[in-house]
Enzyme design. Structure first.
Site, short mmCIF file in Angstrom:
data_model
loop_
_atom_site.label_atom_id
_atom_site.label_comp_id
_atom_site.label_asym_id
_atom_site.label_seq_id
_atom_site.Cartn_x
_atom_site.Cartn_y
_atom_site.Cartn_z
N LYS A 1 -21.94 57.96 -6.12
CA LYS A 1 -20.87 57.32 -6.90
C LYS A 1 -19.80 58.34 -7.27
O LYS A 1 -18.60 58.09 -7.07
CB LYS A 1 -21.46 56.66 -8.17
CG LYS A 1 -22.25 55.40 -7.85
CD LYS A 1 -22.96 54.80 -9.05
CE LYS A 1 -23.79 53.60 -8.59
NZ LYS A 1 -24.48 52.89 -9.69
N GLN B 1 -26.45 54.96 -15.47
CA GLN B 1 -27.35 54.53 -14.40
C GLN B 1 -28.68 54.01 -14.96
O GLN B 1 -29.27 54.63 -15.84
CB GLN B 1 -27.60 55.70 -13.43
CG GLN B 1 -28.35 55.33 -12.16
CD GLN B 1 -27.55 54.47 -11.20
OE1 GLN B 1 -26.32 54.37 -11.28
NE2 GLN B 1 -28.22 53.82 -10.26
N ASP C 1 -19.62 48.29 -14.92
CA ASP C 1 -20.84 47.69 -14.37
C ASP C 1 -20.92 46.19 -14.67
O ASP C 1 -21.72 45.48 -14.08
CB ASP C 1 -22.07 48.35 -15.02
CG ASP C 1 -22.80 49.29 -14.09
OD1 ASP C 1 -22.74 49.08 -12.86
OD2 ASP C 1 -23.44 50.23 -14.60
N1 L34 Z 1 -25.96 51.02 -14.24
N2 L34 Z 1 -27.61 51.07 -12.65
C1 L34 Z 1 -26.35 50.75 -13.00
N3 L34 Z 1 -25.49 50.16 -12.14
C2 L34 Z 1 -25.87 49.88 -10.88
O1 L34 Z 1 -25.03 49.24 -10.06
C3 L34 Z 1 -27.15 50.24 -10.45
N4 L34 Z 1 -27.60 50.06 -9.16
C4 L34 Z 1 -28.98 49.68 -8.95
C5 L34 Z 1 -29.87 50.66 -9.73
N5 L34 Z 1 -29.32 51.02 -11.03
C6 L34 Z 1 -28.03 50.81 -11.39
C7 L34 Z 1 -27.17 50.81 -8.12
O2 L34 Z 1 -26.19 51.53 -8.15
C8 L34 Z 1 -29.13 49.84 -7.45
N6 L34 Z 1 -27.99 50.63 -7.04
C9 L34 Z 1 -27.78 51.13 -5.74
C10 L34 Z 1 -26.65 51.83 -5.37
C11 L34 Z 1 -26.47 52.33 -4.09
C12 L34 Z 1 -27.43 52.13 -3.15
C13 L34 Z 1 -28.57 51.43 -3.48
C14 L34 Z 1 -28.74 50.94 -4.76
C15 L34 Z 1 -27.21 52.69 -1.79
O3 L34 Z 1 -26.23 53.31 -1.52
N7 L34 Z 1 -28.17 52.53 -0.88
C16 L34 Z 1 -28.07 53.07 0.46
C17 L34 Z 1 -29.23 53.99 0.74
C18 L34 Z 1 -29.22 55.19 -0.15
C19 L34 Z 1 -30.48 56.01 -0.04
O4 L34 Z 1 -30.63 56.71 0.97
O5 L34 Z 1 -31.31 55.93 -0.95
C20 L34 Z 1 -28.10 51.92 1.45
O6 L34 Z 1 -27.60 52.09 2.55
O7 L34 Z 1 -28.65 50.87 1.10
#
Ligand code: L34
Length: 295
Positions: free
Chosen positions: A54, A98, A121
């Site tokens: 982020k 987060q 958020d």
């Molecule tokens: N406050 N907490 C707050 N806001 C959010 O919007 C989140 N979330 C969830 C968990 N806690 C939070 C996220 O940011 C889930 N989440 C999130 C963000 C990004 C990715 C997955 C979940 C992401 O980029 N996933 C990648 C893989 C990353 C890796 O290698 O782990 C993908 O391609 O899915």
């Protein structure tokens, strides 16, 4: 037939290009620089990777970004004081704490402390309430990303049967609510299934659009969906570690079998995850514009 893959990576890239232009414009025409602070408490590896992504994305787009990493032992009072500091800070338009937070911290109290005008958020009750009423507000990032993916892939939602699996505050409840509203990527007939649903298969089998947000790897198999279904897979489950030490990820949907039956499907990784991060950037730009009286 094999499904069309809805690439979150590609759609996120397109939105980030649009945002880059908007951010440059804001700076040139109004001397406004959107600012985002990300707050991480503890060292949960998944949270570390999401928060790092982020703040890195923010910087790439020209958003002023601060990253605060606190120890897992941080007190609730200290966290609340930090939030208050950023509530007052005019350089900051978005405050992201987060989740999940350590058990000794009351999550609701923390989310309620964020100025609703900086709640990028969309988790503050003021924004949740406005969202349900269909008023202008910050939409929570993951649902917001799903709406963009559906729209930009040309998936018709009006009059469709949408089945959502999972009733979390950050995905299930808001996406179900948004898609039943009279709005783009809305006008659907929505069913929300959860752990107490009697016959989940009955619902998944009649879904035109299935949104899985339960956190169980490969839960949904081909025999639980109908031909031509559109699959939005929100699960990002860590199922192991590669030899190089990278997490191996799986969605809530068994991609290999279900893609043969679906018309559209989002992959994991590279689907909803990157969209979540990008919509945080979009919300931060929206917040900066609102603060400057430009919206
Ligand atoms: N406050 N907490 C707050 N806001 C959010 O919007 C989140 N979330 C969830 C968990 N806690 C939070 C996220 O940011 C889930 N989440 C999130 C963000 C990004 C990715 C997955 C979940 C992401 O980029 N996933 C990648 C893989 C990353 C890796 O290698 O782990 C993908 O391609 O899915």
């Amino acid at each position: 037939m094999s499904a069309r893959i809805i690439s979150g990576v590609e759609i996120a890239k397109a939105i980030r290009e649009e945002l880059k232009g908007e951010i440059a414009d804001l700076k040139a025409k109004h001397n406004v620089v959107p600012g985002l602070v990300t707050v991480l408490v503890g060292e949960n590896p998944a949270s570390v990777s999401y928060v790092t992504a982020k703040s890195k994305t923010a910087k790439e787009l020209g958003i002023y970004s601060e990253q605060v990493d606190l120890s897992a032992e941080t007190s609730e009072a200290d966290l609340l004081a930090l939030i208050d500091k950023y509530n007052q800070d005019e350089k900051i338009h978005g405050i992201l704490v987060q989740l999940p937070l350590p058990k000794h911290i009351n999550e609701a109290r923390v989310l309620y402390a964020i100025d609703p005008d900086k709640d990028v958020d969309g988790f503050h009750p003021v924004n949740v309430g406005k969202m349900v009423l269909g008023e202008k507000c910050f939409l929570p990032c993951t649902p917001h990303g799903i709406l963009e993916m559906l729209q930009r892939s040309g998936v018709e939602t009006s009059g469709k049967e949408v089945v959502v699996l999972g009733r979390s505050n950050i995905v299930g409840k808001p996406i179900a609510n948004l898609m039943l509203q009279k709005r783009p990527a809305g006008n659907a007939t929505v069913t929300l299934c959860h752990t107490r649903t009697k016959d989940t298969d009955f619902h998944t089998k009649r879904a035109d659009i299935l949104i899985a947000a339960v956190g169980v790897p490969n839960l949904i198999k081909a025999d639980q969906v109908k031909d031509g279904v559109v699959i939005i897979d929100v699960g990002v489950n860590r199922i192991g570690m590669s030899e190089s030490g990278k997490a191996i990820l799986a969605g809530d949907v068994d991609f290999e079998s279900v893609k043969e039956k679906a018309s559209f499907i989002t992959p994991v990784p590279g689907g909803v995850g990157p969209m979540t991060i990008t919509m945080l950037m979009k919300n931060t730009v929206q917040s900066a514009k609102q603060a400057a009286g430009l919206l």
